[in-house]
Design a protein around this motif. Structure first.
Motif, PDB file in Angstrom:
ATOM      1  N   THR A  13     -27.746 -10.863  26.965  1.00 37.01           N
ATOM      2  CA  THR A  13     -28.541 -12.116  26.820  1.00 37.01           C
ATOM      3  C   THR A  13     -28.883 -12.084  25.414  1.00 37.01           C
ATOM      4  O   THR A  13     -29.472 -11.190  24.694  1.00 37.01           O
ATOM      5  N   ASN A 123     -20.365 -23.613  29.791  1.00 30.76           N
ATOM      6  CA  ASN A 123     -19.796 -22.188  29.979  1.00 30.76           C
ATOM      7  C   ASN A 123     -18.816 -21.648  29.284  1.00 30.76           C
ATOM      8  O   ASN A 123     -18.802 -20.558  28.580  1.00 30.76           O
ATOM      9  N   TYR A 126     -20.095 -22.182  25.227  1.00 29.01           N
ATOM     10  CA  TYR A 126     -21.255 -21.465  24.582  1.00 29.01           C
ATOM     11  C   TYR A 126     -21.451 -20.155  25.256  1.00 29.01           C
ATOM     12  O   TYR A 126     -21.469 -19.020  24.599  1.00 29.01           O
ATOM     13  N   ILE A 127     -21.406 -20.033  26.609  1.00 26.87           N
ATOM     14  CA  ILE A 127     -21.595 -18.748  27.114  1.00 26.87           C
ATOM     15  C   ILE A 127     -20.304 -17.652  26.889  1.00 26.87           C
ATOM     16  O   ILE A 127     -20.368 -16.359  26.432  1.00 26.87           O
ATOM     17  N   PHE A 132     -21.690 -13.744  26.043  1.00 30.22           N
ATOM     18  CA  PHE A 132     -22.918 -13.698  26.953  1.00 30.22           C
ATOM     19  C   PHE A 132     -22.565 -13.034  28.496  1.00 30.22           C
ATOM     20  O   PHE A 132     -21.514 -13.333  28.807  1.00 30.22           O
ATOM     21  N   TYR A 136     -26.739 -13.383  32.657  1.00 23.45           N
ATOM     22  CA  TYR A 136     -27.256 -14.568  31.983  1.00 23.45           C
ATOM     23  C   TYR A 136     -26.698 -15.802  32.219  1.00 23.45           C
ATOM     24  O   TYR A 136     -27.637 -16.721  32.529  1.00 23.45           O
ATOM     25  N   GLN A 137     -25.663 -15.769  32.436  1.00 22.63           N
ATOM     26  CA  GLN A 137     -24.793 -17.395  33.021  1.00 22.63           C
ATOM     27  C   GLN A 137     -25.353 -17.640  34.259  1.00 22.63           C
ATOM     28  O   GLN A 137     -25.647 -19.039  34.704  1.00 22.63           O
TER      29      GLN A 137
END
Length: 347
Positions: A13, A123, A126-127, A132, A136-137
Motif C-alpha cells: 500500500t 489497474n 497504476y496498480i 501495489f 489495496y486493489q
C-alpha cells in the motif's frame, strides 16, 4: 520536527515513511496525523500517501496527484453518504482515499464519462505498474463500486468491475508450547493479563483495548465484545483460568473506564505499548519468528479446530461474516495431517 520522510510501499500500500530519533514530543506530534502507524520491524512511522501529507513533509507532488474540481466535490459527497450509512471513521477515510486515487487517475474526464475500460486501465497502468498489493486493489474496487451506486448518470456497469485474484496466504500459527511460553514471560500482571486475554478469547487488538470492566460477565462466564468490526456485538467464553487472572489483576489495578488503562486513569491503553509487551515477551523466550498480536488470534482459532470445535462455532467466536474466512484455518490445522504416514517412512 527533525525528521526524514519518503514515499514507500508498506505491505503493498502506498504510504509515507517518517524517520526520526526516539523523542516523546515527536512521537506525540506524529500521532496527531490520521492513521499514523508504527512499524516495529522497519523502525519507522508511516502515514497515508495523501496530498496534504506530502505537502507537510515537503515531498514532491506527482503531476496526477489531485482529482479535478468535480472529482474533489464528488469525494466530499461520497464521504457524507458513507457517514449517513454509519460507516466507521477509519472505513470512511480508507474508501475516500481509495476513490481519490482512482479519480486522480481519471482527472481529465467528467464523472459521467468514466467507464469500465478506465477501471481496467487504472489497474494495469497504476496498480500493477507500481506493484501495489491485491488487497489495496480490492479496497479501490470496493470504493469504486460503492461510489458509482450513488452516481445517477454513469457509464460504469458496477457488476462488471472485476476484483483481483487474491493471494492464498496461510495464517501464522504458534504451537501451544510457544503460546504458553509467551504468556508466561511477562512479570507484570497487567501485561500477562492483556496477552492472555487476546489468546484465550481470540480477540483483535482493538477489541482488547476497547473492553470495559462490565464486559466481563463472570456469572455467565462470557466476555462481551461490543461494536467490533462490522459494528457487531458478540460473546466469547471466559475460561476459569483467565477469570482468576483477571480477578487478581482487578484487585491490584482497579480499572474504571477501560478494563486495561494507560498510565493515566480512565485512558485507553495504547496499541503501540501493547505491541511492545509482545515484542519483549518474544525476546525473553527466544522465539525467532516475527510474531504479531494477530498470531495469537490465529493460534486460538487453529487450536480450537484441532481440539474438535465445530467450524461454525469458531466463526461465531471470531466474529467472521463469512464461513470462507474461517475455513482458512483448516489449511493450517495439523490434526489430520499428522495422522498421514509419509511413504518415505516405508523406504
Amino acid at each position: 520536527m527533525n525528521f526524514k520522510a519518503k514515499t514507500i510501499l508498506h505491505k503493498g500500500t502506498p504510504r509515507i515513511a517518517v524517520y526520526f530519533e526516539k523523542n516523546a514530543a515527536l512521537i506525540a506530534r506524529i500521532k496527531t496525523f490520521e492513521d499514523a502507524c508504527w512499524s516495529a520491524s522497519n523502525k519507522y512511522w508511516h502515514l497515508p500517501d495523501t496530498e496534504a501529507n506530502r505537502l507537510h513533509f515537503k515531498l514532491p507532488l506527482a503531476h496526477t496527484l489531485v482529482p479535478n474540481a468535480e472529482g474533489m466535490a464528488s469525494i466530499e459527497t461520497f464521504k457524507r453518504y458513507l457517514l449517513s450509512k454509519r460507516y466507521s471513521p477509519n472505513t470512511i477515510n480508507t474508501y475516500s482515499d481509495a476513490l481519490k486515487s482512482f479519480l486522480t487517475f481519471c482527472n481529465t474526464k467528467a464523472i459521467k464519462d468514466i467507464s469500465n475500460e478506465d477501471v481496467i486501465c487504472y489497474n494495469n497502468d497504476y496498480i500493477l505498474k507500481n506493484n501495489f498489493s491485491s488487497s489495496y486493489q480490492n479496497q479501490i474496487v470496493n470504493s469504486i463500486k460503492l461510489f458509482f451506486k450513488i452516481v445517477k448518470d454513469s457509464q460504469i456497469e458496477i457488476d462488471k468491475i472485476h476484483r483481483p485474484k487474491r493471494e492464498k496466504v496461510l495464517p501464522n500459527v504458534l504451537s501451544k508450547e510457544e503460546i504458553k511460553a509467551i504468556l508466561e514471560a511477562p512479570k507484570n500482571l497487567k501485561h500477562k493479563a492483556m496477552l492472555s486475554m487476546i489468546y484465550s478469547c481470540g480477540l483483535r487488538r482493538s477489541e482488547l483495548l476497547n473492553l470495559k470492566p462490565n464486559d466481563i460477565d463472570s456469572k455467565r462466564n462470557v466476555v462481551i465484545i461490543r461494536q467490533s468490526k462490522g459494528k457487531k456485538d458478540r460473546i466469547t467464553p471466559l475460561s476459569p483460568k483467565i477469570l482468576e487472572l483477571l480477578r487478581n489483576y482487578y484487585k491490584e489495578y482497579s480499572p474504571k473506564t477501560y478494563l486495561f488503562e494507560g498510565q493515566k486513569k480512565n485512558t485507553q491503553y495504547s496499541a503501540r505499548s501493547l505491541e511492545e509487551i509482545l515484542k519483549k515477551s518474544i525476546k525473553l523466550v527466544t522465539i525467532n519468528k516475527p510474531v504479531t498480536l494477530h498470531w495469537l488470534r490465529h493460534s486460538y482459532a487453529t487450536h480450537l479446530l484441532e481440539s474438535g470445535t465445530d467450524l461454525r462455532y469458531i466463526q461465531e467466536l471470531l466474529g467472521h461474516n463469512s464461513s470462507k474466512t474461517t475455513e482458512i484455518y483448516t489449511h493450517v490445522s495439523t490434526k489430520n495431517i499428522q495422522q498421514i504416514k509419509s511413504p518415505f517412512d516405508d523406504l
